[in-house]
Motif scaffolding. Sequence first.
Motif, short mmCIF file in Angstrom:
data_model
loop_
_atom_site.label_atom_id
_atom_site.label_comp_id
_atom_site.label_asym_id
_atom_site.label_seq_id
_atom_site.Cartn_x
_atom_site.Cartn_y
_atom_site.Cartn_z
N ASP A 139 0.77 -1.22 0.08
CA ASP A 139 -0.12 -0.16 -0.04
C ASP A 139 0.93 1.23 0.00
OD1 ASP A 139 -1.87 2.11 0.60
OD2 ASP A 139 -2.52 1.24 2.33
N PRO A 140 0.79 2.08 -0.98
CA PRO A 140 1.60 3.34 -1.01
C PRO A 140 1.20 4.40 0.10
CG PRO A 140 0.12 3.44 -2.81
CD PRO A 140 -0.15 2.14 -2.16
N GLU A 141 0.13 4.22 0.74
CA GLU A 141 -0.24 5.14 1.79
C GLU A 141 0.32 4.36 3.24
OE1 GLU A 141 -1.40 7.98 0.98
OE2 GLU A 141 -1.20 7.61 -1.08
N ALA A 142 0.87 3.35 3.11
CA ALA A 142 1.01 2.80 4.44
C ALA A 142 2.27 3.39 5.12
CB ALA A 142 1.21 1.29 4.30
N ARG A 143 2.38 3.20 6.63
CA ARG A 143 3.55 4.16 7.14
C ARG A 143 4.84 3.37 6.49
NH1 ARG A 143 6.21 1.61 11.67
NH2 ARG A 143 7.40 3.50 12.77
N VAL A 144 5.62 4.14 6.63
CA VAL A 144 7.13 3.88 6.49
C VAL A 144 7.65 3.71 7.82
CG1 VAL A 144 9.33 4.53 5.55
CG2 VAL A 144 7.15 5.15 4.37
N GLY A 145 8.14 2.60 8.12
CA GLY A 145 8.94 2.46 9.41
C GLY A 145 10.29 2.72 9.33
N PRO A 146 11.21 2.73 10.48
CA PRO A 146 12.57 2.75 10.35
C PRO A 146 13.07 1.75 9.43
CG PRO A 146 11.87 1.78 12.40
CD PRO A 146 10.62 2.41 11.68
N CYS A 147 14.34 2.11 8.58
CA CYS A 147 14.55 1.12 7.59
C CYS A 147 15.25 0.34 7.91
CB CYS A 147 15.37 2.17 6.57
SG CYS A 147 16.72 3.09 7.12
N ILE A 148 15.86 0.05 9.46
CA ILE A 148 16.64 -0.96 9.84
C ILE A 148 15.90 -1.37 11.11
CG2 ILE A 148 18.72 -1.85 10.75
CD1 ILE A 148 19.07 -0.59 7.89
N GLY A 149 15.64 -2.73 11.17
CA GLY A 149 15.07 -3.32 12.47
C GLY A 149 16.03 -4.03 13.28
N ARG A 150 15.69 -4.06 14.42
CA ARG A 150 16.36 -4.67 15.74
C ARG A 150 17.90 -4.27 15.48
NH1 ARG A 150 13.29 -9.45 13.91
NH2 ARG A 150 15.13 -10.52 13.05
N VAL A 151 17.83 -2.69 15.48
CA VAL A 151 19.50 -2.30 15.43
C VAL A 151 19.96 -2.57 16.98
CG1 VAL A 151 20.63 0.08 15.66
CG2 VAL A 151 18.64 -0.41 13.89
N GLY A 152 21.43 -3.31 16.60
CA GLY A 152 21.97 -3.55 17.81
C GLY A 152 22.35 -2.69 18.77
N LYS A 153 23.10 -1.43 17.88
CA LYS A 153 23.28 -0.30 18.94
C LYS A 153 23.61 1.01 17.89
CE LYS A 153 28.44 -2.07 18.61
NZ LYS A 153 28.06 -3.40 18.56
N ILE A 154 23.60 1.85 18.45
CA ILE A 154 23.65 3.34 17.62
C ILE A 154 24.75 3.72 18.24
CG2 ILE A 154 22.77 5.66 16.94
CD1 ILE A 154 19.98 4.44 17.51
N MET A 155 26.10 4.22 17.55
CA MET A 155 26.96 4.91 17.67
C MET A 155 27.03 6.28 17.06
SD MET A 155 28.46 3.14 20.09
CE MET A 155 29.99 4.31 20.30
N CYS A 156 27.24 7.38 17.95
CA CYS A 156 27.11 8.73 17.28
C CYS A 156 28.42 9.44 17.47
CB CYS A 156 26.12 9.55 18.11
SG CYS A 156 24.37 8.85 18.09
N ILE A 157 28.83 10.30 16.59
CA ILE A 157 30.01 10.98 16.50
C ILE A 157 29.73 12.42 16.66
CG2 ILE A 157 32.19 11.61 15.17
CD1 ILE A 157 31.49 8.66 15.65
N GLY A 158 30.32 13.17 17.86
CA GLY A 158 29.94 14.66 18.02
C GLY A 158 31.25 15.51 17.34
N LEU A 159 30.77 16.77 17.05
CA LEU A 159 31.63 17.87 16.52
C LEU A 159 32.21 17.27 15.21
CD1 LEU A 159 32.67 19.54 19.67
CD2 LEU A 159 30.86 20.17 18.27
N ASN A 160 31.67 16.75 14.41
CA ASN A 160 32.26 16.02 13.27
C ASN A 160 32.31 16.83 12.07
OD1 ASN A 160 33.96 14.00 12.14
ND2 ASN A 160 32.08 13.01 11.11
N TYR A 161 31.82 17.98 12.10
CA TYR A 161 31.77 18.78 10.99
C TYR A 161 32.69 20.15 11.34
CZ TYR A 161 28.53 16.21 7.97
OH TYR A 161 28.02 15.06 7.42
#
Length: 284
Positions: free
Chosen positions: A58-80
């Motif tokens: 269904d083209p009107e159905a909700r788009v979920g997060p593109c990756i499921g069951r993510v193990g961890k999210i690592m983030c980088i600060g002040l990288n620009y």
Amino acid sequence: MKLMRIGAPGQERPAILHEDGTRRDLSSVVEDITGAALTAAGLWRIGEVDPLSLPVLDPEARVGPCIGRVGKIMCIGLNYADHAAEAGMDLPEEPILFMKATSAICGPNDPLIIPKGSTATDWEVELGVVIGKTARYVDEAEAMEHVAGYCLVNDVSERDFQQKRSGQWVKGKSADSFGPLGPWMVTRDEIADPQALPMWLEVDGHRYQDGSTATMVFGVAHLVSYLSQFMTLEPGDVIFTGTPPGVGMGQKPDPVYLRPGQTLRLGIEGLGEQCQTTVPWDAV
């Protein structure tokens, strides 16, 4: 390939975005767009299927997060470089690392929830890097072999929680809905140069961020290699790689923060767009 997850929260179906714009159901091919599907073998299996042979969702159905069951999210600060200047901070000699709780993950167009007690909820358009091969003590020259693809992310942040409540940044980064992923993950082969991607973000039609991954201090290959020296990166993990200037905290003469009833739109070339409406914490 552009891989998606379509459906209500907790009921998302794996999908591939066909070049004609239709979303094709991958449920007969893979269980979900998770670590197993993001390995070389998993992506090969998906790539062998003719999308036109798959059911249309269904083209009107909700788009979920593109990756499921993510193990961890690592983030980088002040990288620009230009964002560090905006924040009045020196460029880091090594990547600044912090984590975002996986419970913050949501769909790209889901409501953005202003947390209870928040007075400084902010935005950050970022390039997300999705891991597809286990990385442990990886050399930079080999780092890209461990990347499955890329996605658009919004590293939503509560600045008072992050900066004034003591301790790690994670407490200002992890509220529910603070990690929209998608609309899709683009496989690595479709992005010629992840260090040359225009990116932007608007609030209520006003463009605050208009930058490029070209101004990253530490590029994708370096980040994958660097992180792998401290922890094992696994298929399905996601790296939030930092944001260009234009965040609310950096506005002059006074910071500008989000309030309920506003609309955010953001995008990265080739990775699609997100659209979020802000709502108060007690409205969901």
